[in-house]
Scaffold this active site. Structure first.
Site, mmCIF file in Angstrom:
data_model
loop_
_atom_site.group_PDB
_atom_site.id
_atom_site.type_symbol
_atom_site.label_atom_id
_atom_site.label_comp_id
_atom_site.label_asym_id
_atom_site.label_seq_id
_atom_site.Cartn_x
_atom_site.Cartn_y
_atom_site.Cartn_z
ATOM 1 N N LYS A 1 -0.698 -3.537 0.183
ATOM 2 C CA LYS A 1 -1.736 -2.538 -0.133
ATOM 3 C C LYS A 1 -2.081 -2.602 -1.613
ATOM 4 C CE LYS A 1 1.166 0.597 -2.306
ATOM 5 N NZ LYS A 1 1.200 0.816 -3.758
ATOM 6 N N ALA B 1 8.880 -5.205 -6.155
ATOM 7 C CA ALA B 1 8.760 -4.533 -7.471
ATOM 8 C C ALA B 1 7.376 -4.771 -8.056
ATOM 9 C CB ALA B 1 9.851 -5.002 -8.432
ATOM 10 N N GLY C 1 7.874 -3.651 0.756
ATOM 11 C CA GLY C 1 9.045 -3.083 1.444
ATOM 12 C C GLY C 1 8.641 -1.966 2.397
ATOM 13 N N ASP D 1 5.414 5.774 0.859
ATOM 14 C CA ASP D 1 4.277 4.913 1.220
ATOM 15 C C ASP D 1 4.322 4.428 2.665
ATOM 16 O OD1 ASP D 1 3.295 5.066 -1.320
ATOM 17 O OD2 ASP D 1 3.891 3.044 -1.936
#
Ligand code: C5P
Length: 307
Positions: free
Chosen positions: A17, A119, A125, A159
């Site tokens: 995203k 990261a 993730g 998220d």
């Protein structure tokens, strides 16, 4: 979330995203921040393959993508930070949470093919976790409703529910878990760049100063609904960019490099360190990607959002 069944497995595609808009409204008493963000899924995917396991165990096998496996992507596997493969991985946590909720002991051998850098603020993730919930719901024939999956998703990360949403673009509020689907009129093309270094989401939020005032998400959502990439570009915003720049010099360097490119607008995605520019066309985006790579950026990708 896209899933495909084969004779002996189920394949799920977990998109990355971008945050087109992210306003940090206030710090909350539970340690999270109240935010208003617009997220859009793009066609950069991790792939998850679910197969039956011999014993009733959850086994995760992670494979990093090979060099040059996407024509529009340049970079080396080293530019993707190592990700946990054990019980710390959100895929394992999602599978175990689902088993616990349903009171079952099913197993699965899961292969995660990783293309989304971690990261990075690209939601890799979180998207993997959502794909695991949706994928195993189908693979184990659990029949859970989207609402139930979303409640479980909230427990895994702010998220995660977005990636279970019915649309590929949404306004997300609360700590990010309250989803308002957004119908958009046209897809957009982006170039994304990521330095070798990453940023920790809690560290970036800790360094940010909430801004209760200022423009809300309205102009951005209207631009998306009208299908006007030029207007979307004008309304880009990310309140996490300043703290990310204070914490990481690579972000400052990326911002400078993007200023020299012919992109409509540019900014950090989420808490970084991935940085993106809005492009007019795929050919323009590919030319910019090649230029950024020549300037020493280790991972660059050209992606498209869907409408
Ligand atoms: O929800 P998630 O586990 O992804 O959040 C990681 C960390 O990021 C939180 O523990 C919190 O420190 C920070 N965060 C925040 N406000 C949000 C989302 C995340 O402060 N809306």
């Amino acid at each position: 979330m896209l899933c495909r069944r084969t004779a002996s497995s189920l394949v799920a595609y977990a998109p990355a995203k971008l945050n087109l808009f992210l306003r940090v409204v206030a710090k909350r008493s539970d340690g999270y921040h109240e935010i208003e963000t617009v997220m859009t899924a793009v066609d950069l995917y991790d792939t998850l393959i679910f197969r039956p396991s011999v014993r009733d165990e959850i086994n995760l096998n992670v494979r990093m993508v090979e060099v040059g496996s996407r024509k529009s992507e340049v970079g080396s596997p080293e530019s993707i930070a190592p990700i946990p493969t054990g019980d710390d991985n959100l895929v394992c946590r999602a599978a175990k949470l689902l088993r616990q909720y349903c009171g079952i002991n099913e197993g699965a051998d899961i292969t995660l093919i990783k293309r989304i850098p971690s990261a990075a603020g690209l939601g890799g993730g979180s998207s993997d976790a959502a794909a695991t919930l949706a994928g195993l719901n189908a693979f184990w024939s659990l029949g859970l409703a989207r609402k139930v999956l979303c409640d479980l998703a909230c427990q895994l990360g702010s998220d995660v529910p977005f990636f279970l949403g019915p649309t590929s673009t949404a306004v997300c509020r609360g700590r990010g878990e309250i989803i308002e689907p957004l119908a958009t009129k046209s897809g957009m093309t982006f170039v994304i760049a990521k330095p070798d270094s990453g940023l920790s989401t809690p560290a970036v939020y800790k360094a940010c100063r909430p801004e209760p005032e200022g423009t809300d998400v309205g102009p951005m959502t209207q631009a998306l609904q009208r299908g006007r990439p030029d207007e979307v570009a004008r309304h880009l915003r990310n309140d996490l960019q300043s703290p990310a720049e204070r914490l990481n010099e690579d972000v400052v360097r990326l911002a400078c490099l993007f200023r020299e490119q012919r992109v409509r607008a540019h900014q950090l995605s989420g808490s970084g360190t991935a940085y993106f520019g809005v492009c007019d066309s795929r050919s323009q985006a590919l030319a910019i990607a090649a230029r950024l790579h020549r300037r020493g950026i280790p991972w660059v990708s050209v992606v498209q959002s869907r409408c």
